[in-house]
Design a protein around this motif. Structure first.
Motif, short mmCIF file in Angstrom:
data_model
loop_
_atom_site.label_atom_id
_atom_site.label_comp_id
_atom_site.label_asym_id
_atom_site.label_seq_id
_atom_site.Cartn_x
_atom_site.Cartn_y
_atom_site.Cartn_z
N TYR A 92 0.84 -1.19 0.00
CA TYR A 92 0.00 0.00 0.00
C TYR A 92 0.88 1.25 0.00
O TYR A 92 1.92 1.28 0.67
N ILE A 93 0.44 2.26 -0.73
CA ILE A 93 1.06 3.59 -0.64
C ILE A 93 -0.02 4.58 -0.24
O ILE A 93 -1.06 4.67 -0.91
N THR A 94 0.22 5.31 0.83
CA THR A 94 -0.75 6.29 1.32
C THR A 94 -0.09 7.65 1.43
O THR A 94 1.00 7.77 2.00
N ARG A 95 -0.73 8.67 0.84
CA ARG A 95 -0.20 10.04 0.94
C ARG A 95 -1.01 10.80 1.98
O ARG A 95 -2.24 10.83 1.93
N ILE A 96 -0.29 11.39 2.93
CA ILE A 96 -0.92 12.05 4.07
C ILE A 96 -0.41 13.49 4.16
O ILE A 96 0.78 13.75 3.95
N MET A 97 -1.30 14.41 4.51
CA MET A 97 -0.91 15.82 4.64
C MET A 97 -1.35 16.36 6.00
O MET A 97 -2.42 16.02 6.51
N GLY A 98 -0.50 17.20 6.56
CA GLY A 98 -0.84 17.85 7.81
C GLY A 98 -1.81 19.00 7.58
O GLY A 98 -1.72 19.71 6.58
N SER A 99 -2.72 19.19 8.50
CA SER A 99 -3.69 20.28 8.41
C SER A 99 -3.79 20.95 9.77
O SER A 99 -4.07 20.30 10.78
N GLY A 100 -3.55 22.26 9.80
CA GLY A 100 -3.54 22.97 11.07
C GLY A 100 -2.12 23.17 11.55
O GLY A 100 -1.15 22.79 10.90
N THR A 101 -1.99 23.74 12.72
CA THR A 101 -0.67 24.02 13.27
C THR A 101 -0.57 23.53 14.70
O THR A 101 -1.57 23.36 15.40
N LEU A 110 -4.88 11.86 1.79
CA LEU A 110 -5.17 12.44 0.48
C LEU A 110 -5.35 11.38 -0.60
O LEU A 110 -6.21 11.50 -1.46
N GLU A 111 -4.51 10.37 -0.57
CA GLU A 111 -4.55 9.30 -1.58
C GLU A 111 -4.14 7.99 -0.94
O GLU A 111 -3.34 7.97 0.01
N GLN A 112 -4.66 6.90 -1.49
CA GLN A 112 -4.19 5.57 -1.10
C GLN A 112 -4.27 4.63 -2.31
O GLN A 112 -5.25 4.65 -3.05
N TYR A 113 -3.22 3.83 -2.47
CA TYR A 113 -3.14 2.90 -3.59
C TYR A 113 -2.68 1.53 -3.08
O TYR A 113 -1.89 1.44 -2.14
N VAL A 126 -4.19 -11.22 -8.99
CA VAL A 126 -3.62 -12.57 -9.04
C VAL A 126 -3.79 -13.29 -7.71
O VAL A 126 -4.20 -14.44 -7.64
N SER A 127 -3.47 -12.59 -6.63
CA SER A 127 -3.46 -13.22 -5.30
C SER A 127 -4.78 -13.13 -4.55
O SER A 127 -5.13 -14.02 -3.78
N GLY A 128 -5.51 -12.04 -4.75
CA GLY A 128 -6.72 -11.82 -3.95
C GLY A 128 -6.40 -11.53 -2.50
O GLY A 128 -7.29 -11.48 -1.65
N TYR A 129 -5.14 -11.31 -2.21
CA TYR A 129 -4.67 -11.09 -0.83
C TYR A 129 -4.74 -9.60 -0.50
O TYR A 129 -3.99 -8.80 -1.05
N THR A 130 -5.64 -9.23 0.39
CA THR A 130 -5.81 -7.81 0.74
C THR A 130 -5.92 -7.61 2.25
O THR A 130 -7.01 -7.32 2.77
N PRO A 131 -4.82 -7.76 2.97
CA PRO A 131 -4.86 -7.42 4.39
C PRO A 131 -5.14 -5.93 4.55
O PRO A 131 -4.72 -5.12 3.72
N ALA A 132 -5.87 -5.57 5.58
CA ALA A 132 -6.25 -4.17 5.77
C ALA A 132 -5.04 -3.32 6.11
O ALA A 132 -4.18 -3.71 6.91
N SER A 133 -4.97 -2.15 5.49
CA SER A 133 -3.91 -1.20 5.82
C SER A 133 -4.03 -0.80 7.28
O SER A 133 -5.14 -0.60 7.80
N LYS A 134 -2.90 -0.67 7.95
CA LYS A 134 -2.90 -0.27 9.36
C LYS A 134 -2.86 1.25 9.52
O LYS A 134 -2.97 1.74 10.64
N VAL A 135 -2.72 1.96 8.41
CA VAL A 135 -2.75 3.41 8.45
C VAL A 135 -4.18 3.91 8.31
O VAL A 135 -4.68 4.69 9.13
N TRP A 136 -4.84 3.45 7.25
CA TRP A 136 -6.24 3.82 7.01
C TRP A 136 -6.83 2.81 6.04
O TRP A 136 -6.22 2.46 5.04
#
Length: 209
Positions: A92-101, A110-113, A126-136
C-alpha cells in the motif's frame, strides 16, 4: 566376565537407542521451528527494505502518485525474491498531509493505492490477498482505475492518528506498507510462553518518508 561385559554393552546400546527414539521427535520439532524462525527473519528483513525503497521512490517520484503508484509498487515487488510477492504479498502507498498548526494539527489522508496492476496482471488480481492497511482502511476502491482508493476530499477528508499533531500545515508524507502471507513449514509449536504462531501468517513493515 567377557559375557557380562558383552551383555552390559548390549544393554547400554539398547538404552541409548530408546533414548534416541524418544528424543528424535522433539529434536525434529525444534529443528523445523528454527528453520521457520530463520525464514521469517529473512522475509521480514526483505519487507523492511521493500517498504523503505517504496517510500523513497514515492517521495522522489517526478510523476504524480496517481500516475506512478503501480509502477513504483511493481518495481519494489520485483526486487523481493525469494519472496513470492505476486501471490503472497501486498503493498500500500498512502499520501498524508498535515492540516492545522501545532499540537492541534491533524493528519489527513489524500490518496491511497494498493498493488493491483491491470496492465501486467500482478498483485491483487492474481493473489486476492488484501490485508487491511494499518494506516487507514479504504472503503471504496475505484472500479475504473485499478488499485486506486476513492478518498473523500475537502471537509470529509479522513483523519488518521499517524503523526497527528506533528505535521506542519501542508506538510506531506508518504507511507508505504508491505504485507506478506508467510507460509510456515511447521504449523504451531509451543514451548512455554513462546509459540511459532507469533511469526505468522502476516508479516508486516511500514516506512514513513
Amino acid at each position: 566376565m567377557t559375557r557380562r561385559r558383552f551383555h552390559a554393552r548390549l544393554r547400554q546400546a539398547g538404552i541409548a537407542t530408546v533414548e534416541l527414539a524418544l528424543l528424535a521427535p522433539i529434536l525434529v520439532v525444534i529443528l523445523l521451528s528454527l528453520i521457520d524462525i530463520a525464514r521469517a527473519m529473512q522475509a521480514n528483513m526483505i519487507l523492511i527494505n521493500l517498504s523503505r525503497e517504496g517510500a523513497n521512490l514515492a517521495q522522489r517520484g517526478k510523476l504524480s502518485l496517481a500516475d506512478n503508484s503501480q509502477t513504483i509498487i511493481g518495481q519494489v515487488a520485483a526486487s523481493a525474491p525469494p519472496l513470492d510477492m505476486n501471490h503472497l504479498g501486498m503493498i500500500y502507498i498512502t499520501r498524508i498531509m498535515g492540516s492545522g498548526t501545532g499540537s492541534a494539527s491533524r493528519s489527513l489522508v489524500l490518496e491511497q493505492y494498493r498493488w493491483d496492476d491491470s496492465v501486467n496482471n500482478r498483485g491483487f488480481r492474481v493473489s486476492g490477498y488484501t490485508p487491511a492497511s494499518k494506516v487507514w482502511t479504504c472503503g471504496n476502491w475505484a472500479s475504473g482505475v485499478a488499485g486506486t482508493c476513492v478518498v473523500p476530499s475537502g471537509a470529509n477528508a479522513p483523519a488518521v492518528s499517524l503523526m497527528s499533531g506533528t505535521l506542519n500545515d501542508g506538510e506531506v508524507i508518504y507511507v508505504v506498507e508491505t504485507f506478506y502471507k508467510f507460509d510456515m513449514l511447521f504449523g504451531i509449536f509451543k514451548f512455554g510462553t513462546l509459540s511459532t504462531s507469533s511469526i505468522g501468517p502476516n508479516l508486516y513493515s511500514m516506512t514513513v518518508f
